[in-house]
Design a protein around this motif. Sequence first.
Motif, PDB file in Angstrom:
ATOM      1  N   ASP A  85      28.330  19.833   1.935  1.00 32.80           N
ATOM      2  CA  ASP A  85      27.226  19.224   1.193  1.00 32.80           C
ATOM      3  C   ASP A  85      26.130  20.236   0.880  1.00 32.80           C
ATOM      4  O   ASP A  85      25.501  20.173  -0.183  1.00 32.80           O
ATOM      5  CB  ASP A  85      26.656  18.039   1.980  1.00 32.80           C
ATOM      6  N   HIS A  86      25.896  21.172   1.790  1.00 37.76           N
ATOM      7  CA  HIS A  86      24.913  22.232   1.536  1.00 37.76           C
ATOM      8  C   HIS A  86      25.350  23.081   0.347  1.00 37.76           C
ATOM      9  O   HIS A  86      24.579  23.321  -0.591  1.00 37.76           O
ATOM     10  CB  HIS A  86      24.754  23.101   2.775  1.00 37.76           C
ATOM     11  N   ASP A  87      26.597  23.532   0.352  1.00 41.82           N
ATOM     12  CA  ASP A  87      27.083  24.394  -0.726  1.00 41.82           C
ATOM     13  C   ASP A  87      27.110  23.653  -2.066  1.00 41.82           C
ATOM     14  O   ASP A  87      26.740  24.216  -3.098  1.00 41.82           O
ATOM     15  CB  ASP A  87      28.493  24.905  -0.392  1.00 41.82           C
ATOM     16  N   ALA A  88      27.533  22.392  -2.030  1.00 41.10           N
ATOM     17  CA  ALA A  88      27.587  21.611  -3.265  1.00 41.10           C
ATOM     18  C   ALA A  88      26.187  21.401  -3.834  1.00 41.10           C
ATOM     19  O   ALA A  88      25.970  21.504  -5.051  1.00 41.10           O
ATOM     20  CB  ALA A  88      28.260  20.267  -3.006  1.00 41.10           C
ATOM     21  N   ALA A  89      25.210  21.126  -2.964  1.00 48.20           N
ATOM     22  CA  ALA A  89      23.838  20.917  -3.431  1.00 48.20           C
ATOM     23  C   ALA A  89      23.275  22.183  -4.061  1.00 48.20           C
ATOM     24  O   ALA A  89      22.554  22.122  -5.067  1.00 48.20           O
ATOM     25  CB  ALA A  89      22.956  20.448  -2.272  1.00 48.20           C
ATOM     26  N   CYS A  90      23.579  23.339  -3.473  1.00 46.42           N
ATOM     27  CA  CYS A  90      23.121  24.609  -4.056  1.00 46.42           C
ATOM     28  C   CYS A  90      23.719  24.823  -5.443  1.00 46.42           C
ATOM     29  O   CYS A  90      23.024  25.225  -6.387  1.00 46.42           O
ATOM     30  CB  CYS A  90      23.497  25.772  -3.134  1.00 46.42           C
ATOM     31  N   THR A  91      25.007  24.549  -5.575  1.00 41.48           N
ATOM     32  CA  THR A  91      25.689  24.696  -6.865  1.00 41.48           C
ATOM     33  C   THR A  91      25.082  23.775  -7.902  1.00 41.48           C
ATOM     34  O   THR A  91      24.798  24.181  -9.042  1.00 41.48           O
ATOM     35  CB  THR A  91      27.190  24.380  -6.705  1.00 41.48           C
ATOM     36  N   VAL A  92      24.869  22.522  -7.539  1.00 43.56           N
ATOM     37  CA  VAL A  92      24.329  21.539  -8.478  1.00 43.56           C
ATOM     38  C   VAL A  92      22.875  21.859  -8.823  1.00 43.56           C
ATOM     39  O   VAL A  92      22.467  21.740  -9.992  1.00 43.56           O
ATOM     40  CB  VAL A  92      24.459  20.124  -7.887  1.00 43.56           C
ATOM     41  N   ALA A  93      22.078  22.260  -7.846  1.00 38.78           N
ATOM     42  CA  ALA A  93      20.667  22.584  -8.109  1.00 38.78           C
ATOM     43  C   ALA A  93      20.544  23.716  -9.109  1.00 38.78           C
ATOM     44  O   ALA A  93      19.725  23.652 -10.048  1.00 38.78           O
ATOM     45  CB  ALA A  93      19.970  22.944  -6.796  1.00 38.78           C
ATOM     46  N   GLU A  94      21.343  24.745  -8.955  1.00 40.70           N
ATOM     47  CA  GLU A  94      21.295  25.877  -9.879  1.00 40.70           C
ATOM     48  C   GLU A  94      21.722  25.466 -11.280  1.00 40.70           C
ATOM     49  O   GLU A  94      21.078  25.830 -12.273  1.00 40.70           O
ATOM     50  CB  GLU A  94      22.206  26.992  -9.358  1.00 40.70           C
ATOM     51  N   ALA A  95      22.796  24.689 -11.375  1.00 39.92           N
ATOM     52  CA  ALA A  95      23.292  24.256 -12.691  1.00 39.92           C
ATOM     53  C   ALA A  95      22.321  23.286 -13.355  1.00 39.92           C
ATOM     54  O   ALA A  95      22.161  23.300 -14.582  1.00 39.92           O
ATOM     55  CB  ALA A  95      24.660  23.610 -12.535  1.00 39.92           C
ATOM     56  N   ALA A  96      21.660  22.438 -12.564  1.00 39.04           N
ATOM     57  CA  ALA A  96      20.713  21.466 -13.126  1.00 39.04           C
ATOM     58  C   ALA A  96      19.522  22.182 -13.751  1.00 39.04           C
ATOM     59  O   ALA A  96      19.036  21.790 -14.825  1.00 39.04           O
ATOM     60  CB  ALA A  96      20.245  20.513 -12.034  1.00 39.04           C
ATOM     61  N   LYS A  97      19.040  23.232 -13.095  1.00 42.08           N
ATOM     62  CA  LYS A  97      17.936  24.010 -13.659  1.00 42.08           C
ATOM     63  C   LYS A  97      18.356  24.681 -14.955  1.00 42.08           C
ATOM     64  O   LYS A  97      17.620  24.655 -15.956  1.00 42.08           O
ATOM     65  CB  LYS A  97      17.488  25.048 -12.630  1.00 42.08           C
ATOM     66  N   ALA A  98      19.559  25.269 -14.977  1.00 48.17           N
ATOM     67  CA  ALA A  98      20.046  25.951 -16.181  1.00 48.17           C
ATOM     68  C   ALA A  98      20.267  24.976 -17.327  1.00 48.17           C
ATOM     69  O   ALA A  98      20.101  25.334 -18.503  1.00 48.17           O
ATOM     70  CB  ALA A  98      21.341  26.686 -15.858  1.00 48.17           C
ATOM     71  N   ALA A  99      20.628  23.731 -17.012  1.00 39.59           N
ATOM     72  CA  ALA A  99      20.886  22.731 -18.052  1.00 39.59           C
ATOM     73  C   ALA A  99      19.606  22.081 -18.559  1.00 39.59           C
ATOM     74  O   ALA A  99      19.653  21.258 -19.476  1.00 39.59           O
ATOM     75  CB  ALA A  99      21.815  21.657 -17.506  1.00 39.59           C
ATOM     76  N   ASP A 100      18.459  22.438 -17.951  1.00 36.81           N
ATOM     77  CA  ASP A 100      17.162  21.906 -18.372  1.00 36.81           C
ATOM     78  C   ASP A 100      17.109  20.376 -18.301  1.00 36.81           C
ATOM     79  O   ASP A 100      16.634  19.703 -19.210  1.00 36.81           O
ATOM     80  CB  ASP A 100      16.829  22.375 -19.792  1.00 36.81           C
ATOM     81  N   LEU A 101      17.605  19.850 -17.189  1.00 41.45           N
ATOM     82  CA  LEU A 101      17.525  18.406 -16.978  1.00 41.45           C
ATOM     83  C   LEU A 101      16.071  17.974 -16.818  1.00 41.45           C
ATOM     84  O   LEU A 101      15.215  18.754 -16.395  1.00 41.45           O
ATOM     85  CB  LEU A 101      18.307  17.994 -15.731  1.00 41.45           C
ATOM     86  N   SER A 102      15.804  16.721 -17.132  1.00 40.97           N
ATOM     87  CA  SER A 102      14.452  16.198 -16.958  1.00 40.97           C
ATOM     88  C   SER A 102      14.257  15.519 -15.606  1.00 40.97           C
ATOM     89  O   SER A 102      13.131  15.327 -15.162  1.00 40.97           O
ATOM     90  CB  SER A 102      14.129  15.198 -18.072  1.00 40.97           C
ATOM     91  N   ARG A 103      15.369  15.149 -14.922  1.00 37.14           N
ATOM     92  CA  ARG A 103      15.223  14.393 -13.684  1.00 37.14           C
ATOM     93  C   ARG A 103      16.523  14.427 -12.882  1.00 37.14           C
ATOM     94  O   ARG A 103      17.610  14.359 -13.434  1.00 37.14           O
ATOM     95  CB  ARG A 103      14.858  12.939 -14.009  1.00 37.14           C
ATOM     96  N   ILE A 104      16.389  14.534 -11.547  1.00 36.97           N
ATOM     97  CA  ILE A 104      17.483  14.306 -10.614  1.00 36.97           C
ATOM     98  C   ILE A 104      17.104  13.112  -9.738  1.00 36.97           C
ATOM     99  O   ILE A 104      15.958  13.015  -9.284  1.00 36.97           O
ATOM    100  CB  ILE A 104      17.759  15.526  -9.718  1.00 36.97           C
ATOM    101  N   VAL A 105      18.045  12.209  -9.530  1.00 32.63           N
ATOM    102  CA  VAL A 105      17.836  11.070  -8.633  1.00 32.63           C
ATOM    103  C   VAL A 105      18.900  11.149  -7.547  1.00 32.63           C
ATOM    104  O   VAL A 105      20.102  11.218  -7.839  1.00 32.63           O
ATOM    105  CB  VAL A 105      17.932   9.731  -9.377  1.00 32.63           C
ATOM    106  N   TYR A 106      18.458  11.151  -6.303  1.00 38.09           N
ATOM    107  CA  TYR A 106      19.355  11.332  -5.164  1.00 38.09           C
ATOM    108  C   TYR A 106      19.089  10.249  -4.119  1.00 38.09           C
ATOM    109  O   TYR A 106      17.944   9.838  -3.910  1.00 38.09           O
ATOM    110  CB  TYR A 106      19.125  12.721  -4.559  1.00 38.09           C
TER     111      TYR A 106
END
Length: 501
Positions: A85-106
Amino acid sequence: MDCVVFGATGYLGMRLVPALLSEGHRVRLLARDPSKLDDVPWRDQVEVSQGDVSDADSVRKALEGQQVLYYLVHSMMRPDFVQFDHDAACTVAEAAKAADLSRIVYVGGIIPEGQELSDHLASREEVGKLLRQSGVPTVELRAAAIIGAGSASFEMLRYLTDRLPLMVTPRWLRTCVQPIAIRDVLYYLVKSADLPAEVNRPFDIGGPDHFTYTEMIRKYAEIARLPKRLAIPVPVLSPWLSSQWVNVVTPLPRALAVSLMESLENDVVCADHDIADYIPDPDGGLTRYREAVELALSHVRDGDVHTRWWRAEAEDAPSRPLPTDPDWAGGSLYDDVRECHIAADSATAWRAVETAAVESEWSGVPWGWSLRGWLDRKSRGGTSPDAGKNRRSLEHRELHDGESLDRWLVERVEGPRFLRLRAEVRLPGRLWLELSVRPDDDGGSVLRQRAVFQPYGLAGQAFWNGLAPARKAFLAGIARDVSAIARTLADRGAELTPHGK
């Protein structure tokens, strides 16, 4: 709004997607196995991207062109779930920033102050922190036990209460819990998509009730109409040791049971309710524990073993089990289904079903059935003065809902194809019998029989399993009776009433 859901085939994801669609959002899903979505009624309304949260390329592809990411991933079934879960969250966080998302809901778990956290809760907290540090505004909804059929927390509560009339109560059963109904979790999830960009923080969410886990069990027993559960306090019994017998008593996978039990060492009560400053409570207020449990148990009380997808349109659908839930979800509800061919057209076969139901004297009835019926009537003060009137009242007309037939109640009738009876005999559980008729290609018909039993605790389970030979004889006798009546009707070639035996 363009929304992408990670963890779409899980418990929350399968209930969130139709909620998002109903609000007019466009939805994309990331799924390791898209075939799991083949039969869902909203499949043609969503876009599905194949991939995994641990694969950076598939994550980037799934996030392209999206605005809001719903991150509903938690891998408790893996022995290495903390690292995964740590590694997956790091991968998703980096990709979300690059994709210029407006919001993450967790969705995470409530984090108690000043307590040593279980691996489960510590992992949830870490994932939320990694997502909030991504540079994309993130809302972390922290919940305790989610009340709804299919939720791991609720299923463990259900099985422990259903199957253990006597409980030992170590310290962890005296920790405090603030449960929340699944429909309220979905309400917060959907509303979180519209929060302003400056909101980047966790929120505790919970229902209006909170009590100890032991009190939750006792209240569940009361709502489920089970006998009062007795509790014996013990000074020592670690969550790990408890999880070993929980694994025996419940069908939950061992890894899941261990993680859940370890988390019960922590009090999980909302520290505040300031989410109301951003998202007002739903109309009518948050769902109380009693109502949440009643909704979760409604399919059992309906005798519905395998929920059909048409229920996805019902208001209480999120609280009910879905076909995609794990096999262990939904509680102890047994069914016995069989079919037989009848050498008569479906209209004649249906009249035979009605006739057999009115007579209520199945040739294959279990040996103790008549005795139980006699004892039941005696315990209620002898034979009713109205006994025998029901049969006469059914002459020259069809069965209808609510009709009483000796030891059966007509719960639903949809002539000329479906009849559902509920046994009115005292048993350690509730028993339904369904009889349905459909035309066969050869001009005959097919009779489908389904016996459904909701056991009350261990006595009910022993009753169902111990009477397996009698049950088989019972259902075989029904088929025999209906076939014989259908042959008689066909031979006469007469227009007979439902009482035409």
